[in-house]
Design a protein around this motif. Structure first.
Motif, PDB file in Angstrom:
ATOM      1  N   LYS A  59       0.817  -1.214   0.000  1.00 55.06           N
ATOM      2  CA  LYS A  59       0.000   0.000   0.000  1.00 55.06           C
ATOM      3  C   LYS A  59       0.852   1.266   0.000  1.00 55.06           C
ATOM      4  O   LYS A  59       0.451   2.296  -0.525  1.00 55.06           O
ATOM      5  CB  LYS A  59      -0.929  -0.001   1.218  1.00 55.06           C
ATOM      6  N   ASP A  60       2.024   1.197   0.601  1.00 55.15           N
ATOM      7  CA  ASP A  60       2.846   2.400   0.719  1.00 55.15           C
ATOM      8  C   ASP A  60       3.956   2.462  -0.325  1.00 55.15           C
ATOM      9  O   ASP A  60       4.847   3.286  -0.256  1.00 55.15           O
ATOM     10  CB  ASP A  60       3.467   2.501   2.106  1.00 55.15           C
ATOM     11  N   GLU A  63       4.586   5.826  -1.983  1.00 54.29           N
ATOM     12  CA  GLU A  63       5.010   6.929  -1.116  1.00 54.29           C
ATOM     13  C   GLU A  63       6.527   6.909  -0.938  1.00 54.29           C
ATOM     14  O   GLU A  63       7.152   7.946  -0.797  1.00 54.29           O
ATOM     15  CB  GLU A  63       4.324   6.827   0.243  1.00 54.29           C
ATOM     16  N   CYS A  84      -0.497  12.865  -8.390  1.00 59.98           N
ATOM     17  CA  CYS A  84      -0.688  12.745  -6.939  1.00 59.98           C
ATOM     18  C   CYS A  84      -0.879  11.295  -6.522  1.00 59.98           C
ATOM     19  O   CYS A  84      -1.363  10.461  -7.295  1.00 59.98           O
ATOM     20  CB  CYS A  84      -1.910  13.555  -6.480  1.00 59.98           C
ATOM     21  N   ASN A  85      -0.521  11.025  -5.290  1.00 60.03           N
ATOM     22  CA  ASN A  85      -0.813   9.752  -4.661  1.00 60.03           C
ATOM     23  C   ASN A  85      -1.399  10.083  -3.296  1.00 60.03           C
ATOM     24  O   ASN A  85      -0.674  10.402  -2.360  1.00 60.03           O
ATOM     25  CB  ASN A  85       0.463   8.912  -4.521  1.00 60.03           C
ATOM     26  N   GLY A  86      -2.716  10.085  -3.223  1.00 62.34           N
ATOM     27  CA  GLY A  86      -3.360  10.515  -1.988  1.00 62.34           C
ATOM     28  C   GLY A  86      -3.187  12.017  -1.829  1.00 62.34           C
ATOM     29  O   GLY A  86      -3.536  12.797  -2.707  1.00 62.34           O
ATOM     30  N   THR A  87      -2.587  12.436  -0.720  1.00 63.51           N
ATOM     31  CA  THR A  87      -2.389  13.867  -0.458  1.00 63.51           C
ATOM     32  C   THR A  87      -1.000  14.350  -0.864  1.00 63.51           C
ATOM     33  O   THR A  87      -0.662  15.507  -0.668  1.00 63.51           O
ATOM     34  CB  THR A  87      -2.592  14.156   1.039  1.00 63.51           C
ATOM     35  N   THR A  88      -0.192  13.463  -1.430  1.00 60.01           N
ATOM     36  CA  THR A  88       1.160  13.826  -1.869  1.00 60.01           C
ATOM     37  C   THR A  88       1.172  14.046  -3.372  1.00 60.01           C
ATOM     38  O   THR A  88       0.710  13.196  -4.129  1.00 60.01           O
ATOM     39  CB  THR A  88       2.162  12.717  -1.505  1.00 60.01           C
ATOM     40  N   CYS A  89       1.706  15.200  -3.807  1.00 60.47           N
ATOM     41  CA  CYS A  89       1.708  15.536  -5.226  1.00 60.47           C
ATOM     42  C   CYS A  89       3.094  15.976  -5.691  1.00 60.47           C
ATOM     43  O   CYS A  89       3.919  16.430  -4.895  1.00 60.47           O
ATOM     44  CB  CYS A  89       0.699  16.652  -5.516  1.00 60.47           C
ATOM     45  N   ASP A 104       2.299  18.882  -0.796  1.00 61.35           N
ATOM     46  CA  ASP A 104       0.902  18.553  -0.529  1.00 61.35           C
ATOM     47  C   ASP A 104       0.062  18.877  -1.769  1.00 61.35           C
ATOM     48  O   ASP A 104       0.584  19.300  -2.801  1.00 61.35           O
ATOM     49  CB  ASP A 104       0.384  19.287   0.704  1.00 61.35           C
TER      50      ASP A 104
END
Length: 285
Positions: A59-60, A63, A84-89, A104
């Motif tokens: 899952k990570d 990241e 983006c991947n979730g809240t990371t862009c 973010d």
């Protein structure tokens, strides 16, 4: 129904006159099978396939590493400048490679910066005598122009310094016309061919020089952008043309490779890279 010879990661294929048209797996974007499919759509299709296969990604994974992520593509098939991947862009170039630090979701990526120069560096297995440089140059130039449909003027150099073969592909914004395949797509097809995971439906690449099959120990692909990347790295001096090292293609499947080298003569810098299936690493702080 028809077979998409240049892309096996498609579905719903139908003949449109003499052209086979399909939908790219994972996105449903129409694909013309007479030419190469964009790298963005190919990555998205590969990610879609991996979700249902045996080799499920942690899952990570995205990241902690760059590389085979699930990209956002424009309707034309090109990468969206912001990924983006979730809240990371982060911002990417036309090859889908990260060219900024990760931020973010408020990050602004004002334009999709073009990758104008791609360097493919291959190391062949040990052999008793060097290869014939002219035969080798002719083979790779013809392969790139015929198999990947790239205009020969974009293949600017094929250099042999035993055991290294270096291929330069250069294509800036003003040179590329609407009908030209993109060097980033060519490099991705080539990269997958050398790894033994061809995107073509049923057409493996055999590298044969003077009737001898050539084996590669590793292949590294570098990307140079028209605008220097925006990393907070102390080693990036002003005016330096920064090259993002994006992939090491391990010939032995499943190997994780760690490389740390530096080119001495000022043209470009190789940074630390790792591979996890098809992990592309940028320059990390």
């Amino acid at each position: 129904a028809c077979i998409c010879e240049k892309n096996k990661r498609v579905t719903n294929c139908n003949l449109d006159g003499s052209v086979c048209r399909c939908e790219s797996v994972g996105s449903g974007v129409p694909v013309n099978c007479d030419t190469l499919t964009s790298k963005c759509l190919l990555m998205k299709a590969e990610m879609t396939g991996s979700k249902s296969g045996r080799r499920e990604k942690p899952k990570d994974a995205f990241e902690d590493t760059d590389g085979l992520y699930d990209p956002e593509c424009e309707n034309t098939g090109v990468f969206k400048a912001k990924q983006c991947n979730g809240t990371t862009c982060w911002c990417v170039n036309t090859a889908g490679v990260r060219r900024t630090d990760k931020h973010d979701a408020d990050l602004k990526c004002n334009q999709l910066v073009r990758t104008m120069w791609i360097i493919i560096e291959m190391k062949h297995a040990e052999r008793n005598a060097p290869l014939n440089a002219e035969t080798l140059k002719k083979f790779f130039k013809e392969t790139i122009t015929n198999r990947y449909m790239l205009d020969g003027r974009y293949v600017t150099s094929v250099l042999y310094e035993e055991p290294y073969i270096t291929i330069d592909l250069k294509q800036n914004s003003s040179e590329k016309s609407a009908g030209d395949v993109d060097i980033a797509d060519v490099a991705y097809y080539f990269e997958k061919d050398v790894k033994g995971d061809s995107i073509f439906h049923n057409n493996r690449l055999n590298v044969s020089i003077d009737n001898e099959m050539l084996r590669f120990e590793k292949t590294v692909v570098y990307y140079v952008d028209e605008i220097a990347p925006e990393f907070s790295m102390k080693s990036l001096t002003p005016g330096l043309v920064a090259v993002i090292v994006v992939v090491i293609v391990a010939i032995v499947a499943g190997i994780v490779v760690l490389v740390l080298t530096r080119r001495r003569k000022g043209k470009y810098v190789k940074a630390e890279v790792k591979e996890m299936n098809e992990m592309h690493r940028g320059l990390n702080s």
